[in-house]
Write an enzyme that holds these catalytic residues in place. Structure first.
Site, PDB file in Angstrom:
ATOM      1  N   ASP A 133       0.851  -1.193   0.000  1.00 54.13           N
ATOM      2  CA  ASP A 133       0.000   0.000   0.000  1.00 54.13           C
ATOM      3  C   ASP A 133       0.886   1.241   0.000  1.00 54.13           C
ATOM      4  O   ASP A 133       1.982   1.222   0.559  1.00 54.13           O
ATOM      5  CB  ASP A 133      -0.936   0.008   1.217  1.00 54.13           C
ATOM      6  CG  ASP A 133      -2.210   0.802   0.947  1.00 54.13           C
ATOM      7  OD1 ASP A 133      -3.266   0.180   0.740  1.00 54.13           O
ATOM      8  OD2 ASP A 133      -2.135   2.056   0.921  1.00 54.13           O
TER       9      ASP A 133
ATOM     10  N   CYS B 135     -20.301  -1.318  -2.426  1.00 53.80           N
ATOM     11  CA  CYS B 135     -20.392  -1.991  -3.729  1.00 53.80           C
ATOM     12  C   CYS B 135     -21.669  -1.691  -4.493  1.00 53.80           C
ATOM     13  O   CYS B 135     -21.620  -1.188  -5.624  1.00 53.80           O
ATOM     14  CB  CYS B 135     -20.278  -3.497  -3.548  1.00 53.80           C
ATOM     15  SG  CYS B 135     -18.610  -4.017  -3.177  1.00 53.80           S
TER      16      CYS B 135
ATOM     17  N   ARG C 259     -20.174   3.980   4.169  1.00 59.91           N
ATOM     18  CA  ARG C 259     -20.331   4.422   2.778  1.00 59.91           C
ATOM     19  C   ARG C 259     -21.756   4.172   2.287  1.00 59.91           C
ATOM     20  O   ARG C 259     -22.283   3.071   2.360  1.00 59.91           O
ATOM     21  CB  ARG C 259     -19.307   3.701   1.886  1.00 59.91           C
ATOM     22  CG  ARG C 259     -17.930   4.334   2.017  1.00 59.91           C
ATOM     23  CD  ARG C 259     -16.914   3.592   1.206  1.00 59.91           C
ATOM     24  NE  ARG C 259     -16.517   2.340   1.830  1.00 59.91           N
ATOM     25  CZ  ARG C 259     -15.615   1.510   1.318  1.00 59.91           C
ATOM     26  NH1 ARG C 259     -15.038   1.793   0.177  1.00 59.91           N
ATOM     27  NH2 ARG C 259     -15.294   0.408   1.952  1.00 59.91           N
TER      28      ARG C 259
HETATM   29  C1  UDX Z   1     -22.086  -6.842  -1.490  1.00 60.49           C
HETATM   30  C2  UDX Z   1     -22.209  -8.230  -2.155  1.00 60.49           C
HETATM   31  O1  UDX Z   1     -23.040  -9.066  -1.355  1.00 60.49           O
HETATM   32  C3  UDX Z   1     -20.838  -8.834  -2.354  1.00 60.49           C
HETATM   33  O2  UDX Z   1     -20.954 -10.072  -3.048  1.00 60.49           O
HETATM   34  C4  UDX Z   1     -19.998  -7.862  -3.171  1.00 60.49           C
HETATM   35  O3  UDX Z   1     -18.712  -8.371  -3.380  1.00 60.49           O
HETATM   36  C5  UDX Z   1     -19.924  -6.514  -2.484  1.00 60.49           C
HETATM   37  O4  UDX Z   1     -21.241  -6.027  -2.262  1.00 60.49           O
HETATM   38  P1  UDX Z   1     -21.745  -5.910   0.981  1.00 60.49           P
HETATM   39  O5  UDX Z   1     -21.863  -4.549   0.370  1.00 60.49           O
HETATM   40  O6  UDX Z   1     -20.663  -6.159   1.950  1.00 60.49           O
HETATM   41  O7  UDX Z   1     -21.585  -7.008  -0.173  1.00 60.49           O
HETATM   42  O8  UDX Z   1     -23.098  -6.203   1.767  1.00 60.49           O
HETATM   43  P2  UDX Z   1     -24.423  -7.061   1.577  1.00 60.49           P
HETATM   44  O9  UDX Z   1     -24.525  -7.999   2.705  1.00 60.49           O
HETATM   45  O10 UDX Z   1     -24.532  -7.622   0.225  1.00 60.49           O
HETATM   46  O11 UDX Z   1     -25.531  -5.927   1.794  1.00 60.49           O
HETATM   47  C6  UDX Z   1     -25.594  -4.783   0.940  1.00 60.49           C
HETATM   48  C7  UDX Z   1     -26.731  -3.880   1.335  1.00 60.49           C
HETATM   49  O12 UDX Z   1     -27.983  -4.467   1.013  1.00 60.49           O
HETATM   50  C8  UDX Z   1     -26.801  -3.546   2.824  1.00 60.49           C
HETATM   51  O13 UDX Z   1     -27.139  -2.173   2.970  1.00 60.49           O
HETATM   52  C9  UDX Z   1     -27.909  -4.439   3.342  1.00 60.49           C
HETATM   53  O14 UDX Z   1     -28.551  -3.923   4.482  1.00 60.49           O
HETATM   54  C10 UDX Z   1     -28.839  -4.456   2.142  1.00 60.49           C
HETATM   55  N1  UDX Z   1     -29.708  -5.641   2.087  1.00 60.49           N
HETATM   56  C11 UDX Z   1     -29.178  -6.870   1.855  1.00 60.49           C
HETATM   57  C12 UDX Z   1     -31.075  -5.491   2.250  1.00 60.49           C
HETATM   58  O15 UDX Z   1     -31.582  -4.389   2.471  1.00 60.49           O
HETATM   59  N2  UDX Z   1     -31.864  -6.601   2.158  1.00 60.49           N
HETATM   60  C13 UDX Z   1     -31.359  -7.838   1.902  1.00 60.49           C
HETATM   61  O16 UDX Z   1     -32.146  -8.792   1.810  1.00 60.49           O
HETATM   62  C14 UDX Z   1     -29.972  -7.983   1.758  1.00 60.49           C
END
Ligand code: UDX
Length: 440
Positions: free
Chosen positions: A30, A263, A331
Site C-alpha cells: 500500500d 459496492c 459508505r
Molecule cells: C455486497 C455483495 O453481497 C458482495 O458479493 C460484493 O462483493 C460486495 O457487495 P456488501 O456490500 O458487503 O456485499 O453487503 P451485503 O450484505 O450484500 O448488503 C448490501 C446492502 O444491502 C446492505 O445495505 C444491506 O442492508 C442491504 N440488504 C441486503 C437489504 O436491504 N436486504 C437484503 O435482503 C440484503
C-alpha cells in the site's frame, strides 16, 4: 506460490490474508505508509470479524508481510493482484480507474516473465484490455497475462465468503495463466468449490451483473413492502412465499431502508453508465438506482409520519448507523439520508452504533453519539432502528421504553415482533407489515 496484493484496503487485505492462510507467500502493498506501519503492529484499518487474528497467525508463520515498496514486492511473484479502489468518479458516476492504471504502470517495469496480473478490483468491461496495453507499452519484452478475478465478499462475512465461496470466476483465455490461477486457488479447488473459467470480458461483466441483480432483488422486495403496507399484507410472508421457489431463492429478500455500502450503489451506477455508453440502456437497473435513492429519504419521512408529521424540536434516537451490521463502514449508509431528513424537519437526533460511531461522526457532525442504545433513547419521542446489529435483537424493551419520553418505535429492519413491541408499550411501526394486517 508467491503473491503480491497491490492495495491493502478491504478486498486486498482480506484476500491477501486468506491466500497466506492457504499456504502461499503473500506481500500486501500500500502507498499509505502509516497504514502499513499499523498493519505491521497488527492494527487493522477496518473492522472485519476474525481479520486481526488471521493476519497475526500468518504474519507469525512468516507467510504474510506488508510493504510500501511495490517494485520489490512484485519481484519473483507468480501472481500480482490489483486490489485498489475504483470509486465512483465525481460528477458522472463512471468507475474511476486512475488507481488501477497507476498500479499497472508501476508494476509493469518490475514484474518477472510469466507473471499473471490479476484484477480483483471491480472494473468495467474492457479494463483488462487497457491494463494489458499499459503493461505491454511500459515493458514490451516481458511475457505476462492479465486475468480478471472478481471478488464476491460481503463485509462482515468476508473471510467465510473467501474460504467457502459459491464460485470463483477467472476470466482469461490464456491457458498457462489459467494454470497459475488453479494453483492460487488450489485449496478451494480441492474442496470442490466451483471454478468458472470465462473470457476476461465476461468475467468483468459477471461481477457487475451479480451486484445489479442482488440490488434489484432488494429493491423489488422493498417496493413489495410498500405495497403490503397499503394492502394490509405482510412482506415477510410474501418473501418467504416467493423465496421458497428455488428459481427465486430466499436470500436478499429482506425489506428495509434500501441498500448501501461500498459496492451496490457504486457498481449499479457504473453498470448503467457503461450500458448507456454502449447504447444499450439497462432500464431495470436505472429504475433500481432511482428507487433506492428515493427510498432512503422516504424512510426518514416514515419516522416523521410515525410521530404525526411535525417533529420540530422533537428528539429521535437512532439505533444502528452503518450500512449493515458487523462493519464500521458508513459508505452510502441509508442512515445518512435518514438523519438529513430528520434534521431538515427540525428534529434533534441522538444515535448509537456498536462499531460505526467514529466513522459516522465524520459524515453526520450534528448527531449526538451515545454510548448505549438506552442512552440514545433517553427522553426521546421516538426510537428508530436503522441497522440490525445482533445487540439490538436482545434489547430490554421495558428499559428502552422507560428511558423514552414518547412511545414510538420505528423498526426499519423488522427485527421485533409487533405483538412484543406493543406489549412493552410501544406504538410500533415496521416495514411492509401494514396496520390493516390483523395477523402481524
Ligand atoms: C455486497 C455483495 O453481497 C458482495 O458479493 C460484493 O462483493 C460486495 O457487495 P456488501 O456490500 O458487503 O456485499 O453487503 P451485503 O450484505 O450484500 O448488503 C448490501 C446492502 O444491502 C446492505 O445495505 C444491506 O442492508 C442491504 N440488504 C441486503 C437489504 O436491504 N436486504 C437484503 O435482503 C440484503
Amino acid at each position: 506460490m508467491k503473491i503480491a496484493m497491490i492495495g491493502s484496503g478491504y478486498v486486498g487485505l482480506v484476500s491477501g490474508a486468506c491466500f497466506a492462510d492457504f499456504g502461499h507467500q503473500v506481500v500486501c502493498v500500500d502507498k499509505d505508509s502509516s497504514k502499513i506501519e499499523r498493519l505491521n503492529a497488527n492494527i487493522m484499518p477496518i473492522y472485519e470479524p476474525g481479520l486481526d487474528a488471521l493476519v497475526k497467525t500468518n504474519v507469525d508463520a512468516g507467510r504474510l508481510a506488508f510493504s510500501t515498496d511495490l517494485a520489490s514486492s512484485v519481484k519473483g511473484c507468480d501472481a500480482v493482484f490489483i486490489a485498489v479502489g475504483t470509486p465512483s468518479r465525481r460528477g458522472d458516476g463512471h468507475a474511476d480507474l486512475s488507481y488501477v492504471y497507476a498500479a499497472a504502470k508501476e508494476l509493469a517495469g518490475a514484474i518477472d516473465p510469466k507473471t499473471v496480473v490479476v484484477t480483483k478490483s471491480t472494473v468495467p468491461v474492457g479494463t483488462g484490455d487497457e491494463v494489458e496495453r499499459i503493461i505491454r507499452e511500459a515493458n514490451p519484452g516481458v511475457e505476462f497475462a492479465v486475468v480478471s478475478n472478481p471478488e464476491f465478499l460481503r463485509e462482515g462475512a468476508a473471510i467465510g465468503d473467501f474460504k467457502r465461496p459459491d464460485r470463483i470466476v477467472v476470466g482469461s483465455n490464456v491457458e498457462w495463466a489459467r494454470d497459475v490461477m488453479r494453483g492460487v486457488y488450489r485449496p478451494l479447488f480441492l474442496n470442490e468449490s466451483p471454478i468458472l473459467f470465462t473470457s476476461r470480458r465476461s468475467s468483468e461483466l459477471i461481477k457487475y451483473a451479480a451486484n445489479a441483480f442482488l440490488a434489484t432483488k432488494i429493491t423489488f422486495i422493498n417496493e413489495m413492502a410498500d405495497l403490503c403496507e397499503k394492502l394490509g399484507a405482510n412482506v415477510q410472508d410474501v418473501s418467504r412465499g416467493i423465496g421458497l421457489d428455488n428459481r427465486i431463492g430466499a436470500k436478499f429478500l429482506h425489506a428495509g431502508p434500501g441498500y448501501g455500502g461500498s459496492c451496490f450503489p457504486k457498481d449499479t451506477l457504473a453498470l448503467l453508465k457503461t450500458a448507456q455508453d454502449n447504447d444499450t440502456p439497462v432500464r431495470i437497473v436505472e429504475a433500481v438506482v432511482q428507487a433506492n435513492d428515493l427510498r432512503k429519504r422516504a424512510m426518514g419521512r416514515k419516522i416523521v409520519n410515525a410521530l404525526g408529521g411535525d417533529v420540530r424540536g422533537m428528539k429521535i434516537g437512532l439505533l444502528g448507523l452503518t450500512f449493515k451490521p458487523n462493519t464500521d463502514d458508513m459508505r452510502d449508509a441509508p442512515s445518512i439520508a435518514i438523519v438529513q431528513t430528520l434534521l431538515d424537519a427540525g428534529a434533534v437526533v441522538h444515535a448509537h452504533d456498536p462499531e460505526g460511531m467514529e466513522e459516522a461522526a465524520k459524515v453526520m457532525p450534528d448527531v449526538v453519539m451515545c454510548q448505549s442504545p438506552y442512552a440514545a433513547a433517553q427522553n426521546a419521542d421516538a426510537v428508530a432502528l436503522v441497522t440490525e446489529w445482533d445487540a439490538y435483537r436482545a434489547l430490554d424493551m421495558g428499559k428502552l421504553h422507560a428511558a423514552m419520553k414518547g412511545n414510538v418505535l420505528v423498526d426499519l429492519r423488522n427485527i421485533y415482533r409487533p405483538a412484543e413491541a406493543e406489549a412493552a408499550g410501544f406504538t410500533y411501526v415496521s416495514v411492509g407489515r401494514g396496520p390493516l394486517s390483523p395477523e402481524v
